[in-house]
Design a protein around this motif. Sequence first.
Motif, PDB file in Angstrom:
ATOM      1  N   LEU A  22      10.729  -2.800 -13.438  1.00 43.21           N
ATOM      2  CA  LEU A  22      10.707  -1.473 -12.819  1.00 43.21           C
ATOM      3  C   LEU A  22      10.623  -1.635 -11.312  1.00 43.21           C
ATOM      4  N   ALA A  23      10.873  -0.537 -10.602  1.00 46.23           N
ATOM      5  CA  ALA A  23      10.849  -0.581  -9.137  1.00 46.23           C
ATOM      6  C   ALA A  23       9.415  -0.775  -8.642  1.00 46.23           C
ATOM      7  N   PRO A  24       9.222  -1.630  -7.646  1.00 43.59           N
ATOM      8  CA  PRO A  24       7.870  -1.789  -7.083  1.00 43.59           C
ATOM      9  C   PRO A  24       7.404  -0.485  -6.425  1.00 43.59           C
ATOM     10  N   VAL A  25       6.253  -0.026  -6.805  1.00 46.35           N
ATOM     11  CA  VAL A  25       5.633   1.155  -6.185  1.00 46.35           C
ATOM     12  C   VAL A  25       4.352   0.656  -5.531  1.00 46.35           C
TER      13      VAL A  25
ATOM     14  N   PHE B  50       1.004   2.356  -5.880  1.00 49.18           N
ATOM     15  CA  PHE B  50       0.326   2.359  -7.184  1.00 49.18           C
ATOM     16  C   PHE B  50      -0.957   1.531  -7.136  1.00 49.18           C
ATOM     17  N   ILE B  51      -0.897   0.354  -6.501  1.00 54.50           N
ATOM     18  CA  ILE B  51      -2.056  -0.537  -6.495  1.00 54.50           C
ATOM     19  C   ILE B  51      -3.252   0.097  -5.784  1.00 54.50           C
ATOM     20  N   PRO B  52      -3.118   0.593  -4.550  1.00 60.60           N
ATOM     21  CA  PRO B  52      -4.305   1.187  -3.916  1.00 60.60           C
ATOM     22  C   PRO B  52      -4.815   2.434  -4.646  1.00 60.60           C
ATOM     23  N   CYS B  53      -3.909   3.241  -5.191  1.00 60.02           N
ATOM     24  CA  CYS B  53      -4.350   4.434  -5.930  1.00 60.02           C
ATOM     25  C   CYS B  53      -5.111   4.030  -7.192  1.00 60.02           C
TER      26      CYS B  53
ATOM     27  N   GLY C 132       1.549  -8.052   0.241  1.00 60.73           N
ATOM     28  CA  GLY C 132       2.428  -6.934   0.545  1.00 60.73           C
ATOM     29  C   GLY C 132       1.720  -5.601   0.632  1.00 60.73           C
ATOM     30  N   LEU C 133       0.411  -5.567   0.358  1.00 59.25           N
ATOM     31  CA  LEU C 133      -0.309  -4.291   0.382  1.00 59.25           C
ATOM     32  C   LEU C 133      -0.853  -4.010   1.777  1.00 59.25           C
TER      33      LEU C 133
END
Length: 489
Positions: A46-49, A52-55, A106-107
């Motif tokens: 799937l596309a990297p979002v 999503f990780i911080p949320c 990358g975050l």
Amino acid sequence: MDLTSNSEVMLSTAGAGLRAQRLAGAVLLLSLLVFGALVPFAKLPLAPVWAFIPCYESMLLISDLITAVLLLGQVRSTRSRGVLALACGYFFTAGMTVVHALSFPGLFSPTGLLGAGPQSTAWLYMFWHGGFPLFVLAYAGLQGVELRMRPGPRPLYRAILRCVLLTLLLVVALGALATIGHDRLPVIMVKQRYAPALTVVVGIVWSFSVFALFAVWRKRQRSMLDLWLMVVMCAWLIDIALSALFNGARFDLGFYAGRIYGLLAANFVLMMLMVENGTLYLNLSRMADELRQLSMVDTMTGIANRRQFDATLEAEWRRAMRSGAPLSLLMLDIDFFKCYNDAYGHVAGDGCLRRVAQLLAAAARRPGELAARYGGEEFAVLLPGMDGAAALAFAQGICRALAELGVEHAHSAAAGHVTLSIGVACVGAGSAPGGGHPGGAAADAAAPLRLVEAADLALYASKTGGRNRATLAPPLRAAAGPPCATLPA
């Protein structure tokens, strides 16, 4: 009143009822069905979002911290080492969530903060998901063990603080190992894809969760916390399976689905704790209302007690002084009650008190009227809005009703049945103490007692006048009035 015991209101000690077991079973069954549907598609890219990780980790952090604090609240009540271990487990997951988010490539920076390497977050995930089951194992093993310390809150708070600090030190140590010392760890992540060694690591981490689930399941008597902790561990297993076993890389379907399962797992216990807190406060509110009601009722007769009478008298006095409406008070005493007790026994005496109380309660049934047990064999009836003449007629009616009731009293000098001596006093417009000015009387805190004193004097006049009668006191004045006039009932 059902004063619920501590063991019945705490999630960590309350037994898991059939309804709760069915609900937990339904949640678990639904989770397994969704898991079975997702497994074949776990490697679907799937596309990297990146949001999503911080949320996801922000929500996870908040829920874990709230759960940990609520569990510490249960430690204050139960002093359970097991619950304290579980609370520290949630502090552990909250701390690992922060380190995992900061080091995620990358975050916040291309390679992640804290000196993270390409496999730091993968190892942090394994430490995170392998560490929490160990706290659950500690919970299962220590649940029946109490913290031993001196009485008082300070030793307990110090013990909690030590455990939380040790947990945070463990987070720091594991975070440093996975970031600064990542070169010393086996390679489990190559770019965005998982290395073969990851399967072995995942197997070890997964086994920790299985052992923790089994340790909670094998308990003979399961609490509500045990029940939902088992659901949490099942969701934890699904999280690990989708995120690190059946998927193939970051940002595929298993990556996203596994973390959503992890978020749900973190919230199961929190939701039950919130429900428990709401139920507890509701029960406490109901018990407070019942206690307040019981504190205002005479337990023997079932009518108002002295406390409620005093409060109602003060309120009705102030209302009468503001409005100028009359307020009458009857003080009643059972004639020769000691002789009745001596002749018929205390059980019969209690029955006599109850029958008189029921008669008074039935008579004083208009809004605002109050029948109360004043003390011993003495009663009081408060009659707002009734002047002296009407109150005297009311009292005479009570005497007649008691005569019709015909409670035998062969040792009474007044009659062959139980009788009452009644004193009647009234205050109204123009008759208040202090020159008949209502406002001055309302400002005097002792003013209502003058109505009681006047009714008491009238009651004394009834007794000295032959008993079994009602006496009306003269209008209430600042000074004592003329002697009371006695009118036979």
